[in-house]
Design an enzyme around this catalytic site. Structure first.
Site, mmCIF file in Angstrom:
data_model
loop_
_atom_site.group_PDB
_atom_site.id
_atom_site.type_symbol
_atom_site.label_atom_id
_atom_site.label_comp_id
_atom_site.label_asym_id
_atom_site.label_seq_id
_atom_site.Cartn_x
_atom_site.Cartn_y
_atom_site.Cartn_z
ATOM 1 N N ASN A 207 0.833 -1.201 0.000
ATOM 2 C CA ASN A 207 0.000 0.000 0.000
ATOM 3 C C ASN A 207 0.868 1.251 0.000
ATOM 4 O O ASN A 207 1.819 1.361 0.779
ATOM 5 C CB ASN A 207 -0.901 0.008 1.233
ATOM 6 C CG ASN A 207 -1.841 -1.181 1.254
ATOM 7 O OD1 ASN A 207 -2.822 -1.209 0.523
ATOM 8 N ND2 ASN A 207 -1.516 -2.182 2.062
ATOM 9 N N GLU A 256 -2.780 0.278 -4.171
ATOM 10 C CA GLU A 256 -2.556 -1.058 -3.637
ATOM 11 C C GLU A 256 -1.972 -1.920 -4.756
ATOM 12 O O GLU A 256 -2.618 -2.113 -5.787
ATOM 13 C CB GLU A 256 -3.849 -1.672 -3.139
ATOM 14 C CG GLU A 256 -4.457 -0.940 -1.950
ATOM 15 C CD GLU A 256 -5.732 -1.606 -1.472
ATOM 16 O OE1 GLU A 256 -5.718 -2.223 -0.396
ATOM 17 O OE2 GLU A 256 -6.745 -1.530 -2.187
#
Length: 309
Positions: A207, A256
């Site tokens: 992330n 992500e």
């Protein structure tokens, strides 16, 4: 590449460079032509002068994010181009208030001791943008440094510009953006701790924050990933989601990244993620099984696209 955050009290070996000067947001092909012209101008270390924060952020702090690159990404790209010195000059009220002559004398001559300066034909500088490329050329003649004004470049009727690249990315046209950039658009940064939902779904992700950046079209991308730090440095392939995760009620965009066939811990490491192809917009699914099935399809499509890269 050495990075300097001021023009004052520089060590002797950081002075006397041939420099390209501008904001260099995106480091696109037009910017590269300015840098190449600086490199060719004289036999000296190659430097880039840019400003941090971007002047537009200083003068209009509440404007929507517009930057194509964060500071780390810009530095990474300039280092790849063989720049020896990056001068990230602090753009504050003092610098903004300098008249063109004062900027040339105090910053370029007394501070950096430049041998040569190259700028684009549309370059403006000094208080209220009162100086332009021709002003700089005249000041160079008076103060003893060379000046090259690099012409704007493009492809037919299309002029390479950060604005045109932002428009292409906002529409998901990654290949058009790549044609103007001369490289894939990348998002660079540190891997942050997330909620680890991807791992539970069989798709662990790295992330990354995207605050302060102009957002490309939200959705799913085939990506190339460079792990820049840590024991797993290298280049990989993957699929990424850029967005707000509508399935889980999130509202702050992030990136992500799922790296194919990779299981190492990347927390705290730095990645450079190239957006190669836009696959689809974000969507909300009727339950986790439908989400996972779509993730399977996205991964298969991304693998196919990236098979020859």
């Amino acid at each position: 590449m050495r990075i300097h955050h001021d023009w004052k009290a520089l060590p002797l070996d950081a002075r006397g460079a041939t420099v390209a000067m501008g904001n260099f947001d995106g480091v696109h092909l037009g910017h590269r032509s300015v840098i190449d012209a600086a490199r060719a101008a004289c036999d000296a270390a190659l430097g880039v002068i840019t400003f941090e924060p971007h002047p537009r952020e200083f003068f209009v702090p509440d404007a929507p994010p517009f930057r194509l690159m964060n500071v780390e990404s810009r530095a990474n790209r300039l280092a790849r181009l063989g720049v020896d010195h990056l001068y990230e000059l602090p753009f504050d009220a003092v610098l903004a208030g300098l008249a063109p002559e004062a900027f040339a004398r105090e910053v370029l001559v007394e501070g950096l001791g430049v041998r040569h300066v190259t700028v684009g034909a549309d370059f403006c500088f000094g208080r209220k943008r009162s100086g332009d490329a021709q002003t700089l050329a005249q000041l160079g003649r008076e103060m003893g440094f060379g000046v090259t004004v690099a012409p704007l470049i493009g492809d037919g009727a299309l002029q390479y510009s950060s604005t045109a690249i932002r428009e292409a990315l906002a529409e998901g046209r990654t290949r058009d953006a790549e044609r103007m950039l001369g490289h894939w658009h990348r998002i660079d940064g540190e891997v942050l701790h997330g909620d680890k939902r991807g791992r539970d779904l069989g798709y662990p992700t790295a992330n990354m924050a995207v605050e302060g950046l102009h957002l490309p079209a939200l959705g799913i991308y085939a990506v190339l990933v460079d792990v820049l730090t840590g024991p797993d440095r290298g280049s990989y392939k993957g699929v990424a989601s850029l967005g707000v995760r509508p399935m889980f009620g999130e509202n702050r965009p992030n990136l992500e990244v799922h790296i194919f066939d990779f299981s190492a811990d990347l927390y705290g490491q730095h990645l450079s993620v190239a957006l190669v192809e836009y696959l689809r917009p974000e969507a909300k699914f009727d339950g986790l099984p439908a989400l996972v099935a779509q993730m399977d399809r996205d991964s298969a499509q991304a693998r196919e696209i990236l098979a020859t890269r």
